[in-house]
Scaffold this motif. Structure first.
Motif, PDB file in Angstrom:
ATOM      1  N   VAL B  46       0.844  -2.238  -6.129  1.00  0.00           N
ATOM      2  CA  VAL B  46       0.533  -1.260  -7.183  1.00  0.00           C
ATOM      3  C   VAL B  46       1.544  -1.211  -8.326  1.00  0.00           C
ATOM      4  O   VAL B  46       1.500  -0.275  -9.134  1.00  0.00           O
ATOM      5  N   GLY B  47       2.459  -2.169  -8.390  1.00  0.00           N
ATOM      6  CA  GLY B  47       3.451  -2.138  -9.466  1.00  0.00           C
ATOM      7  C   GLY B  47       4.514  -1.073  -9.260  1.00  0.00           C
ATOM      8  O   GLY B  47       4.922  -0.397 -10.215  1.00  0.00           O
ATOM      9  N   ALA B  48       4.978  -0.921  -8.034  1.00  0.00           N
ATOM     10  CA  ALA B  48       5.976   0.106  -7.717  1.00  0.00           C
ATOM     11  C   ALA B  48       7.389  -0.422  -7.973  1.00  0.00           C
ATOM     12  O   ALA B  48       7.609  -1.636  -8.022  1.00  0.00           O
ATOM     13  N   GLY B  49       8.346   0.505  -8.110  1.00  0.00           N
ATOM     14  CA  GLY B  49       9.734   0.102  -8.351  1.00  0.00           C
ATOM     15  C   GLY B  49      10.713   0.910  -7.527  1.00  0.00           C
ATOM     16  O   GLY B  49      10.348   1.919  -6.895  1.00  0.00           O
ATOM     17  N   ILE B  50      11.961   0.462  -7.532  1.00  0.00           N
ATOM     18  CA  ILE B  50      13.004   1.126  -6.732  1.00  0.00           C
ATOM     19  C   ILE B  50      13.101   2.608  -7.088  1.00  0.00           C
ATOM     20  O   ILE B  50      13.043   2.990  -8.247  1.00  0.00           O
ATOM     21  N   GLY B  51      13.233   3.436  -6.050  1.00  0.00           N
ATOM     22  CA  GLY B  51      13.363   4.877  -6.223  1.00  0.00           C
ATOM     23  C   GLY B  51      12.047   5.629  -6.109  1.00  0.00           C
ATOM     24  O   GLY B  51      12.047   6.841  -5.916  1.00  0.00           O
ATOM     25  N   GLU B  52      10.921   4.918  -6.213  1.00  0.00           N
ATOM     26  CA  GLU B  52       9.630   5.616  -6.150  1.00  0.00           C
ATOM     27  C   GLU B  52       9.232   5.952  -4.701  1.00  0.00           C
ATOM     28  O   GLU B  52       9.624   5.261  -3.764  1.00  0.00           O
ATOM     29  N   ILE B  53       8.470   7.037  -4.586  1.00  0.00           N
ATOM     30  CA  ILE B  53       7.950   7.475  -3.283  1.00  0.00           C
ATOM     31  C   ILE B  53       6.537   6.897  -3.177  1.00  0.00           C
ATOM     32  O   ILE B  53       5.709   7.097  -4.072  1.00  0.00           O
ATOM     33  N   VAL B  54       6.296   6.147  -2.112  1.00  0.00           N
ATOM     34  CA  VAL B  54       5.051   5.379  -2.033  1.00  0.00           C
ATOM     35  C   VAL B  54       4.328   5.544  -0.692  1.00  0.00           C
ATOM     36  O   VAL B  54       4.911   6.017   0.298  1.00  0.00           O
ATOM     37  N   LEU B  55       3.073   5.128  -0.696  1.00  0.00           N
ATOM     38  CA  LEU B  55       2.215   5.133   0.477  1.00  0.00           C
ATOM     39  C   LEU B  55       2.166   3.689   0.983  1.00  0.00           C
ATOM     40  O   LEU B  55       1.891   2.764   0.205  1.00  0.00           O
ATOM     41  N   VAL B  56       2.427   3.496   2.267  1.00  0.00           N
ATOM     42  CA  VAL B  56       2.484   2.150   2.840  1.00  0.00           C
ATOM     43  C   VAL B  56       1.436   2.011   3.949  1.00  0.00           C
ATOM     44  O   VAL B  56       1.364   2.860   4.846  1.00  0.00           O
ATOM     45  N   ALA B  57       0.639   0.952   3.873  1.00  0.00           N
ATOM     46  CA  ALA B  57      -0.328   0.645   4.939  1.00  0.00           C
ATOM     47  C   ALA B  57       0.235  -0.507   5.759  1.00  0.00           C
ATOM     48  O   ALA B  57       0.817  -1.447   5.201  1.00  0.00           O
ATOM     49  N   GLN B  58       0.051  -0.436   7.075  1.00  0.00           N
ATOM     50  CA  GLN B  58       0.604  -1.461   7.958  1.00  0.00           C
ATOM     51  C   GLN B  58      -0.494  -2.158   8.767  1.00  0.00           C
ATOM     52  O   GLN B  58      -1.602  -1.675   8.871  1.00  0.00           O
ATOM     53  N   GLY B  59      -0.134  -3.297   9.334  1.00  0.00           N
ATOM     54  CA  GLY B  59      -1.062  -4.042  10.176  1.00  0.00           C
ATOM     55  C   GLY B  59      -2.057  -4.837   9.363  1.00  0.00           C
ATOM     56  O   GLY B  59      -1.798  -5.171   8.204  1.00  0.00           O
ATOM     57  N   SER B  60      -3.222  -5.131   9.956  1.00  0.00           N
ATOM     58  CA  SER B  60      -4.218  -5.964   9.285  1.00  0.00           C
ATOM     59  C   SER B  60      -4.710  -5.322   7.994  1.00  0.00           C
ATOM     60  O   SER B  60      -5.161  -6.018   7.073  1.00  0.00           O
ATOM     61  N   ALA B  61      -4.619  -4.015   7.873  1.00  0.00           N
ATOM     62  CA  ALA B  61      -5.028  -3.308   6.652  1.00  0.00           C
ATOM     63  C   ALA B  61      -4.249  -3.798   5.432  1.00  0.00           C
ATOM     64  O   ALA B  61      -4.795  -3.851   4.327  1.00  0.00           O
TER      65      ALA B  61
END
Lengths: 88, 88, 88, 88, 88
Positions: B46-61
């Motif tokens: 999503v074009g994120a950068g250092i310091g940002e709070i983000v949503l992370v999906a793990q596994g096959s997703a």
């Protein structure tokens, strides 16, 4: 699956396009399900709201079982718990 | 999914060819998401950068939801968190 | 993915036939990636050697991303880390 | 797979439609399988009941191995343990 | 994958029909692989026996890599360890 309580929600305007329209809820597992009660973010598949006790499916089951097989989703709320034995 | 903060990045010149072009970011889960706050490496979707709070999906997703179904990727940043209840 | 250091290797003469030809390396996650630093066995996909700091993909990503979709492999070394911020 | 004891059940009237007809049981892993004995919810695939010691499969194996490939299920009871060595 | 020692076995007469013919062994991870040494149940894919040190694959790799893609299996013994560096 685990049982947890909905304790919050997340708003993300900039996101993967396949996530548009999904509601992101924060679930705290009941203590018997996870001693650490580490929270997780799950999409809502059943119209759940804050304070409700819910059933959460994780992994590929969340995507495939909620007709979102191509979405970057690894957890989904798939039931609202009415009653239970063994959670205390 | 979990919510975390981007705290760094990884450079790997020699890598699986399907990873060429991906940006590898280091995410530290918020304390309520993981008491140990064990960091993980996620690709940026999503074009994120250092310091940002983000949503992370793990596994096959992560692979399938980011149109990288054939890549050796098990975590992806899929949203930038604007606002949230239940993370404190 | 996680970042770890290659600290050893495993020899298994009797094994599933799809594993013939794979090199099994032992990876110790960096402390910031796993406080317990529980080691794991990963196949080598990039020509890595003992002492190197590497990127490891786990789960179905290891099989599918390394063109070993039918093999009983759940972890693969997919990059050699040259530089990083956020691992200390 | 893990071995655990069935200690309860969950009732969810409002749920994903693919879960209709499934029985949700709460399983407590034996202490040697999980020191924390964090409980989990598994669907019943073998006619198991409260108090029985059972074998539980997790992840995509639960869906696919129980002919519920399209359901949001990540754990299933797939055997009733009659006898065992190595669980004490 | 992880390396562990076979410390027991499980007998389950009543089980999912796709599990008929599989041998269920109890594996204790070596201490360097899991500080808690939480045991798990894995099917045997290489003719392993009690006391042997083995390589275990988990997740979808266990099913697919052992030609049991439709079975409710989430762990399999896929190699017998002859020699290793980095496990002590």
């Amino acid at each position: 699956m685990i049982v947890g309580k909905i304790v919050g929600s997340v708003v993300a305007t900039r996101k993967n396009e396949k996530l548009v329209g999904s509601k992101f809820l924060i679930v705290e597992p009941l203590e018997r399900m996870d001693r650490q009660q580490d929270r997780l973010v799950a999409i809502d598949n059943v119209g759940a709201g804050i304070g409700e006790i819910v059933l959460v499916a994780q992994g590929s089951a969340a995507r495939i079982g909620c007709n979102l097989a191509d979405s970057p989703i690894d957890a989904a709320i798939v039931g609202i718990v009415d009653d239970a034995i063994g959670l205390e």
